[in-house]
Design a protein around this motif. Structure first.
Motif, mmCIF file in Angstrom:
data_model
loop_
_atom_site.group_PDB
_atom_site.id
_atom_site.type_symbol
_atom_site.label_atom_id
_atom_site.label_comp_id
_atom_site.label_asym_id
_atom_site.label_seq_id
_atom_site.Cartn_x
_atom_site.Cartn_y
_atom_site.Cartn_z
ATOM 1 N N ARG A 24 -1.048 -0.834 -4.823
ATOM 2 C CA ARG A 24 -1.340 -1.465 -6.112
ATOM 3 C C ARG A 24 -0.390 -0.943 -7.182
ATOM 4 N NH1 ARG A 24 -4.662 -0.315 -10.679
ATOM 5 N NH2 ARG A 24 -5.580 -2.215 -11.594
ATOM 6 N N ALA A 25 -0.160 0.355 -7.206
ATOM 7 C CA ALA A 25 0.741 0.946 -8.201
ATOM 8 C C ALA A 25 2.161 0.420 -8.041
ATOM 9 C CB ALA A 25 0.718 2.465 -8.087
ATOM 10 N N ASP A 26 2.608 0.241 -6.793
ATOM 11 C CA ASP A 26 3.954 -0.284 -6.552
ATOM 12 C C ASP A 26 4.090 -1.699 -7.109
ATOM 13 O OD1 ASP A 26 4.734 2.024 -5.180
ATOM 14 O OD2 ASP A 26 4.038 1.233 -3.245
ATOM 15 N N ARG A 27 3.053 -2.499 -6.953
ATOM 16 C CA ARG A 27 3.114 -3.891 -7.405
ATOM 17 C C ARG A 27 3.064 -3.977 -8.929
ATOM 18 N NH1 ARG A 27 -0.917 -5.510 -2.444
ATOM 19 N NH2 ARG A 27 0.736 -5.945 -0.915
ATOM 20 N N ILE A 28 2.282 -3.102 -9.552
ATOM 21 C CA ILE A 28 2.285 -3.056 -11.018
ATOM 22 C C ILE A 28 3.658 -2.631 -11.519
ATOM 23 C CG2 ILE A 28 1.368 -1.824 -13.023
ATOM 24 C CD1 ILE A 28 -1.354 -1.798 -11.600
ATOM 25 N N ASP A 29 4.260 -1.643 -10.880
ATOM 26 C CA ASP A 29 5.602 -1.204 -11.271
ATOM 27 C C ASP A 29 6.608 -2.348 -11.148
ATOM 28 O OD1 ASP A 29 4.729 1.317 -11.857
ATOM 29 O OD2 ASP A 29 5.501 2.253 -10.018
ATOM 30 N N ASN A 30 6.434 -3.191 -10.140
ATOM 31 C CA ASN A 30 7.328 -4.337 -9.972
ATOM 32 C C ASN A 30 7.267 -5.250 -11.195
ATOM 33 O OD1 ASN A 30 7.635 -7.365 -9.033
ATOM 34 N ND2 ASN A 30 8.847 -6.123 -7.608
ATOM 35 N N VAL A 31 6.062 -5.469 -11.720
ATOM 36 C CA VAL A 31 5.909 -6.298 -12.923
ATOM 37 C C VAL A 31 6.541 -5.606 -14.125
ATOM 38 C CG1 VAL A 31 4.243 -7.298 -14.536
ATOM 39 C CG2 VAL A 31 3.837 -7.440 -12.066
ATOM 40 N N LEU A 32 6.290 -4.315 -14.272
ATOM 41 C CA LEU A 32 6.800 -3.582 -15.431
ATOM 42 C C LEU A 32 8.321 -3.602 -15.497
ATOM 43 C CD1 LEU A 32 4.505 -0.400 -15.468
ATOM 44 C CD2 LEU A 32 4.183 -2.567 -16.672
ATOM 45 N N GLN A 33 8.970 -3.720 -14.364
ATOM 46 C CA GLN A 33 10.428 -3.641 -14.337
ATOM 47 C C GLN A 33 11.113 -5.005 -14.385
ATOM 48 O OE1 GLN A 33 11.518 -1.025 -11.050
ATOM 49 N NE2 GLN A 33 9.837 0.359 -11.580
ATOM 50 N N GLN A 34 10.336 -6.093 -14.483
ATOM 51 C CA GLN A 34 10.936 -7.421 -14.521
ATOM 52 C C GLN A 34 11.685 -7.652 -15.836
ATOM 53 O OE1 GLN A 34 11.098 -9.777 -12.109
ATOM 54 N NE2 GLN A 34 10.105 -8.292 -10.747
#
Length: 569
Positions: free
Chosen positions: A190-200
């Motif tokens: 879950r944390a990895d996927r949130i980080d993916n959004v934050l870095q868009q």
């Protein structure tokens, strides 16, 4: 004796509904914009009249909902209407579970909808995230105008270093609507996927465009978690739903509640089959069902409590959830720099002048507070206006509140059951909210009947009076709430019923009853009142009372059956 907030709530809740809401036998005691408050601040069940609503008109909702169920817009719905703290209507319709797959194959034993059916709220969940952010603002833990990267350093990449918390809340950050790759297709936690959004990266420079984006609220959910140290579901339970005793509201409902939950769609692409109790939104599902943009499940009564809390300026039953100042920020338009741009035909070409005729408005449908939608006429119907706020969800859910009328309206449907590719629910929602608005009485000065224009798109309804001897002026009292710049009431005069001269036109809101008087051109034989609307977005309509020509009632009405009706509210 000094009455504290807590004592005030105890006194109010100790009184019977009749003592708070009044004992008037007629809803006309509480006309539009005059709910007679202070009203009950804790929801109680009562009559339509005690809520200041016309019961027969409120019952029109039944036919509206049954019609859209019959045409398979949705298998079922629950509607709750409360005004003055009184629940005047709370009704279930149709089925909560009807199909086994996207081919509309029916289950052997349909599950009827009940008043306490729990729904996947979809994007209505954003309201809980917005309230959570404002709770942190109340505590001084977040500055709305600070860069998001101050709190979430991973966010400050790819040109996002200056995006503010406020821009996330108002959908003006510059983000695209959705993650470019669905989060469930991204490996990791879950944390990895949130980080993916934050870095868009952004699609637009911050503050230059309104683009409704789930990515804004996924980021805000991460912000709540970072500043509070709690996962968002825990934070919402601890600080919002728990204090409000919203016991049917949660993320990731347990299996024990499945019998109460409405099904959403058949979703083979996520290998989950028919969804019931799992969040429908794929990106929220990829975040373990807990996300800032989606994931909340609730029932109509709980959601009405949430709306009543907003009507009460942040309190409910002795619990303060938000400061009154935070509530005002949530419900005040923060996107006014994206204004109405004019009119357009179905192909998008601009049309100068008023939006009358077979054209559609190119308008700012996105007037937005901090997370709360404002004045969405295409959904809120005749209840819409600058003081009507709420939100809709993709699964067919909607809440709206209107403070001048002290009203909260919840409409929950399972329109995605069994597929998101069914008919749009927008028209059905708009018609229900118009039915509610129609139940709020408009009472002519001194009582009695008034001419009413009715509702509808592309109307051109004329009410024509024949001028007798002794003309010279036309006078009347008028009340109107129309789509500003889109719908018009026009007063015209003619010597021959063929050639007409405009005397006045009205659009927007009269803000109560107004007396009008106009000189008639020499030779006038006819005066007409012409109600003209464009598509979809129509207000509460146009009323005329005590029409006089030369100081006397008209000699006759030439066409009183042209859509205009006489009514007492």
């Amino acid at each position: 004796m000094r009455i504290t907030n807590k004592l005030f709530f105890l006194l109010m809740t100790a009184l019977p509904v009749a003592a708070i809401a009044g004992t008037a036998a007629s809803a006309n005691a509480y006309p539009w914009g005059e709910p007679g408050c202070p009203c009950a601040t804790v929801l109680k069940t009562g009559s339509a009249a005690s809520a200041g609503l016309v019961g027969a008109k409120l019952d029109a909702i039944d036919g509206t909902v049954k019609a859209f169920i019959a045409d398979k817009t949705a298998p079922g719905a629950v509607v709750l209407v409360a005004r003055r703290g009184v629940i005047a209507k709370w009704q279930a319709y149709g089925d909560a579970v009807l199909y086994t797959d996207a081919k509309f194959d029916k289950v052997a034993h349909p599950v009827p909808m009940t008043k306490d059916t729990i729904f996947d709220l979809a994007s209505v969940s954003k309201l809980f995230t917005a309230v959570a952010v404002m709770q942190l603002w109340d505590e001084g833990k977040v500055d709305l105008d600070a860069p998001v990267a101050k709190y979430l350093p991973k966010f400050g990449v790819n040109g996002k270093q200056d995006v503010t918390v406020r821009e996330l809340l108002t959908h003006t950050s510059g983000f695209r609507p959705d993650p470019p790759i669905p989060l469930y297709k991204i490996p990791g936690s879950r944390a990895d996927r949130i980080d993916n959004v934050l870095q868009q990266p952004l699609e637009y420079p911050p503050g230059t465009h309104y683009v409704y984006s789930d990515m804004n609220f996924i980021t805000l959910g991460a912000l709540v978690e970072k500043l509070s140290g709690e996962r968002e579901d825990q934070f919402v339970k601890q600080h919002i739903t728990g204090p409000l005793h919203m016991t049917s509201t949660m993320y990731d409902p347990p299996a024990s509640l499945e019998p109460r939950i409405a099904a959403t769609e058949y979703q083979p692409w996520t290998h989950r089959g028919m969804l019931r109790g799992q969040v429908n939104d794929e990106n929220a599902w990829a975040l373990d069902g807990v996300a800032g943009h989606a994931g909340v499940f609730s029932d109509a009564h709980d959601l009405a409590i949430f709306g009543q809390m907003m009507l009460n300026d942040g309190t409910y039953d002795g619990a303060r959830i938000l400061s009154a100042r935070a509530v005002r920020l949530l419900e005040t338009n923060a996107d006014s720099k994206f204004p109405l741009t004019g009119c357009g035909d179905p192909n998008g070409a601009k049309v100068p002048g008023s939006c009358v005729g077979n054209v559609s408005r190119v308008y700012n449908e996105d007037a937005t507070g901090l997370g709360w939608s404002i004045d969405r006429g295409y959904l809120m119907g005749a209840l819409s206006g600058p003081h009507t706020v709420g939100h809709e969800g993709f699964t067919g859910t909607m809440i709206a509140i209107n403070k001048p009328n002290d009203i909260v309206v919840v409409m929950l449907t399972n329109r995605e059951h069994p597929t998101r590719n069914g008919p749009s629910i927008v028209t059905a929602i708009r018609h229900v909210y118009t039915d509610v608005a129609d139940a709020i009485p408009v009472v002519a000065p001194g009582g009695g009947d008034a001419w009413f224009s009715g509702y509808g798109s592309y109307l051109n309804r004329t009410l024509t009076a024949k001028v007798g001897a002794g003309g010279g002026t036309v006078s009347f009292k008028t009340w109107y709430r129309t789509d500003p710049g889109g719908d018009y009431g026009v007063v015209e005069a003619s010597p021959d019923d063929q050639h007409w001269k405009t005397l006045a036109q009205f659009t927007g809101s009269s803000n109560g009853w107004r007396y009008k008087r106009y000189a008639l051109p020499a030779g006038t034989q006819y005066v007409r009142f012409d109600y003209r609307t464009d598509s979809e977005i129509n207000g509460r309509g146009w009323y005329l009372h005590d029409v006089k020509i030369g100081g006397h009632p008209p000699a006759s009405w030439a066409n009183p059956d042209n859509g205009w009706v006489k009514r007492g509210n």
